[in-house]
Each structure stands twice: as structure tokens, then as C-alpha cells.
Enzyme design. Structure first.
Site, PDB file in Angstrom:
ATOM      1  N   LEU A 199       0.722  -1.025   0.028  1.00  0.00           N
ATOM      2  CA  LEU A 199      -0.039  -0.015  -0.050  1.00  0.00           C
ATOM      3  C   LEU A 199       0.972   1.319  -0.113  1.00  0.00           C
ATOM      4  O   LEU A 199       1.988   1.189   0.577  1.00  0.00           O
ATOM      5  CB  LEU A 199      -1.007   0.064   1.113  1.00  0.00           C
ATOM      6  CG  LEU A 199      -1.863  -1.088   1.346  1.00  0.00           C
ATOM      7  CD1 LEU A 199      -2.650  -0.975   2.755  1.00  0.00           C
ATOM      8  CD2 LEU A 199      -2.902  -1.296   0.345  1.00  0.00           C
ATOM      9  N   ASP A 200       0.558   2.250  -0.937  1.00  0.00           N
ATOM     10  CA  ASP A 200       1.271   3.392  -0.771  1.00  0.00           C
ATOM     11  C   ASP A 200       1.320   4.061   0.827  1.00  0.00           C
ATOM     12  O   ASP A 200       0.437   3.843   1.750  1.00  0.00           O
ATOM     13  CB  ASP A 200       0.323   4.392  -1.595  1.00  0.00           C
ATOM     14  CG  ASP A 200       0.500   4.274  -2.987  1.00  0.00           C
ATOM     15  OD1 ASP A 200       1.466   3.433  -3.331  1.00  0.00           O
ATOM     16  OD2 ASP A 200      -0.496   4.774  -3.673  1.00  0.00           O
ATOM     17  N   LYS A 201       2.487   5.145   1.124  1.00  0.00           N
ATOM     18  CA  LYS A 201       2.796   5.348   2.424  1.00  0.00           C
ATOM     19  C   LYS A 201       1.473   5.976   2.883  1.00  0.00           C
ATOM     20  O   LYS A 201       1.059   5.585   4.094  1.00  0.00           O
ATOM     21  CB  LYS A 201       3.670   6.223   2.190  1.00  0.00           C
ATOM     22  CG  LYS A 201       4.293   7.143   3.668  1.00  0.00           C
ATOM     23  CD  LYS A 201       5.030   8.299   3.642  1.00  0.00           C
ATOM     24  CE  LYS A 201       5.322   9.086   4.744  1.00  0.00           C
ATOM     25  NZ  LYS A 201       6.263  10.083   4.582  1.00  0.00           N
ATOM     26  N   THR A 235      -1.859   5.612   1.962  1.00  0.00           N
ATOM     27  CA  THR A 235      -2.995   4.992   1.935  1.00  0.00           C
ATOM     28  C   THR A 235      -3.098   3.888   3.185  1.00  0.00           C
ATOM     29  O   THR A 235      -1.990   3.399   3.499  1.00  0.00           O
ATOM     30  CB  THR A 235      -2.928   3.985   0.711  1.00  0.00           C
ATOM     31  OG1 THR A 235      -3.087   4.841  -0.513  1.00  0.00           O
ATOM     32  CG2 THR A 235      -4.174   3.060   0.574  1.00  0.00           C
ATOM     33  N   ARG A 270      -5.410   5.639  -8.097  1.00  0.00           N
ATOM     34  CA  ARG A 270      -5.058   7.077  -8.127  1.00  0.00           C
ATOM     35  C   ARG A 270      -4.997   7.557  -9.492  1.00  0.00           C
ATOM     36  O   ARG A 270      -5.540   8.624 -10.133  1.00  0.00           O
ATOM     37  CB  ARG A 270      -3.774   7.436  -7.201  1.00  0.00           C
ATOM     38  CG  ARG A 270      -3.768   7.113  -5.710  1.00  0.00           C
ATOM     39  CD  ARG A 270      -2.353   7.059  -5.261  1.00  0.00           C
ATOM     40  NE  ARG A 270      -1.973   8.373  -5.014  1.00  0.00           N
ATOM     41  CZ  ARG A 270      -0.731   8.405  -4.528  1.00  0.00           C
ATOM     42  NH1 ARG A 270       0.121   7.595  -4.244  1.00  0.00           N
ATOM     43  NH2 ARG A 270      -0.176   9.944  -4.671  1.00  0.00           N
TER      44      ARG A 270
END
Length: 322
Positions: free
Chosen positions: A140-142, A144, A243
Site C-alpha cells: 500500500l502507498d505510504k 493509503t 489514483r
């Protein structure tokens, strides 16, 4: 700090592969290291990001390669609190907070989920699925938040990796976006690759990239369609997929610093009391809400759900009449 190397292509190197040219000019870096830098968007040619090591150069082109500082070969254990949703001897499911990086990388060398997992699970986790990303199957992105699974044995890591590759994983996200999608339920399809204009961004690309498919449905719209809460289900797992796809459709995520910068025009469509909350929201409003899969060892179907975190709840509440 990163190192930058500028190279001007000589006529004698016409039609040479760019990775081979870099090896010749930068002998201290191995070809595999250079290929890794290229595929992660660290190379530009005449200002355009190139992520294909087989790219053929032309005389007079200017190559600019950015080499990030080295990362420690093995992440260290750190005692960091984790919100553990499920754990057994084979795997662990975490509800990751926004702001936590999944694995160490330049700029985030510690304090990551990997450091926390090694601290929690012990040294036995090291090396599972790779030295630098032990146990990690997906990411997961930082900024998110939400559910992520990690393997605790090599066999489970391989099995989960195969489930993800076969798209035999249920993953649902909730997001707050600008505008109201039309139709309210549908699919967004388009190959995703490095943006040719900005190597730090991903984009829907006409050539190259990797196929990507996102299914979405609108859960609720606010302020006459100025903002919507939607659910997205990933059919593929590309970098920044939700995104990028929603930005391509014209509905970037609220708070997204890369793809969805706020504008005065957008804010003016909101109720006065909500404008400040939306203007100051500092991360993409994206939450991994559902994660489901078949346990590789027990065969039991597991499904986990995570409630929206307080910051996204408060954002939505600012739009709803009291």
C-alpha cells in the site's frame, strides 16, 4: 543524497541499448543495478522518462541517471505498535495506518512496516520472499491506510504471491474523490506506466506499460456532485492504480499530493464549513477496506474488513448536515 550522472550519446554509440551504454560509462554500477534503476524511472533521455532497459539511443541525446543512496542490505527489527487483525503461524494481516511506509527505501530507511514485522515476528521472518522485503506480498502507498497481508513462511509467501497473480484475491477500497463519476458504476481500463513527463508519477500510457483494470461504484455523492465516496475493486495491482485511473477519468482523489491537487474552483463548490477540511487534508483519501483470500495452508476462506479511519470520516462528516 542521490548521485546524478549526465551522459551525452556519442555517434559511435548509435542504436546501442541504453543499459549497455550506461554500463560502459558507469563501470562501478552493475548491469542488473542499472536495469533496476531504469525500470523504476530513474533515467531520463532529453528530459523524457525512459523505463525500458532495451531503449535504443541516438547520437546527441542527453541521458540523466539518478542513483538513490544505498539501502541497508537487511532491514533491522524495530518495536513499533501494529494493529493486528489476524495472525497465525503462517501469515499476519495488519490494518496499516496512513503515513507508514511498507518497506525500507531511500528517504524511509526505518520505521517501516517491514521493520515492525521483523520486530514482532522475530528474525525468522528475514529473507522470506526476499531480503529487503521479507514477508511482503503486496503493498500500500505510504499515505493509503488499510488492510495488508504478509507471509511468515516461504511456502505461504509463494502461495499468496500466486493468488495475487491469478487475481484470486478480494480487494476493495473506499475513496473520496472530486466530482461524481458518470456512469455511477463502471470500469476504468488503461495501461499504466511511468509518466513520460515526470518520472516520479505513473500515468495511463498509449504505448507500453502494464494492463490495468479498476471497477468502481459510487456509494454517495455530496454537495450536488462536487465530491463522492466510491468503492473500487482491483482486477490488477499496478503502482498507484486507483489514483491514476480515477485521475484519468477526471475524478482524482481528494488530498492526493501527486495526482489531485486542490483548486479554488473545486473548493468553492463545497459548503463553507467543509472548505477548510478539504483544503487541509494532507493525504490521498484512500482506504483498503476489504481483503479476502483462501488461506494457503488451512484452505479456509478469510475475509477482513476495516472501518474508515477517523480522518476520512471527519472529512465526510464536514459535508453532511448536522
Amino acid at each position: 543524497m542521490s548521485e546524478r550522472h549526465a551522459i551525452l550519446v556519442d555517434p559511435a554509440d548509435k542504436r546501442e541499448r541504453v543499459d549497455r551504454l550506461l554500463v560502459k560509462n558507469l563501470p562501478t554500477l552493475s548491469r542488473s543495478r542499472l536495469q533496476g534503476l531504469i525500470t523504476t524511472g530513474q533515467l531520463s533521455v532529453d528530459g523524457k522518462t525512459i523505463d525500458n532497459p532495451a531503449f535504443r539511443v541516438k547520437p546527441g541525446q542527453k541521458l540523466l541517471l539518478e542513483v538513490p543512496p544505498a539501502v541497508a542490505a537487511e532491514p533491522e527489527a524495530q518495536q513499533i505498535d501494529l494493529d493486528i487483525v489476524f495472525e497465525d503461524p503462517y501469515l499476519i494481516v495488519i490494518d496499516k495506518p496512513a503515513g507508514m511506509v511498507v518497506h525500507p527505501a531511500p528517504g524511509n530507511l526505518d520505521g517501516t512496516l517491514v521493520n515492525a514485522l521483523i520486530g514482532h515476528c522475530g528474525e525468522s521472518l528475514k529473507g522470506i520472499g526476499g531480503v529487503r522485503r521479507p514477508g511482503i506480498v503486496h503493498r500500500l502507498d505510504k499515505d493509503t491506510s488499510g488492510l495488508i497481508v504478509a507471509a511468515k513462511t516461504e511456502a505461504v509467501h509463494q502461495a499468496l504471491t500466486e493468488l495475487f497473480a491469478a487475481r484470486d484475491i478480494e480487494r476493495a477500497y473506499q475513496a473520496v474523490i472530486w466530482g461524481a463519476p458518470s456512469p455511477a458504476k463502471g470500469e476504468i481500463e488503461g495501461n499504466i506506466g511511468r509518466s513520460p513527463r515526470n518520472r516520479k508519477k505513473m500515468a495511463v500510457v498509449r504505448r507500453g506499460g502494464k494492463s490495468a483494470l479498476t471497477r468502481y461504484q459510487t456509494l454517495k455523492s455530496y454537495a450536488q456532485g462536487a465530491v463522492s465516496l466510491i468503492e473500487c475493486r482491483l482486477m490488477t495491482g499496478r503502482t498507484h492504480q486507483i489514483r491514476v485511473h480515477l485521475t484519468e477519468k477526471g475524478h482524482p482523489l481528494v488530498g492526493d499530493p501527486v495526482y489531485g491537487r486542490v483548486s479554488d474552483a473545486k473548493l468553492q463548490r463545497l459548503p463553507p464549513d467543509a472548505r477548510l477540511a478539504f483544503r487541509d487534508f494532507r493525504r490521498q483519501a484512500l482506504h483498503a477496506r476489504i481483503l479476502g483470500f483462501k488461506h494457503p495452508i488451512t484452505g479456509k476462506t478469510l475475509k477482513f474488513e476495516s472501518k474508515l479511519p477517523p480522518d476520512i470520516k471527519e472529512l465526510i462528516s464536514s459535508l453532511e448536515p448536522v
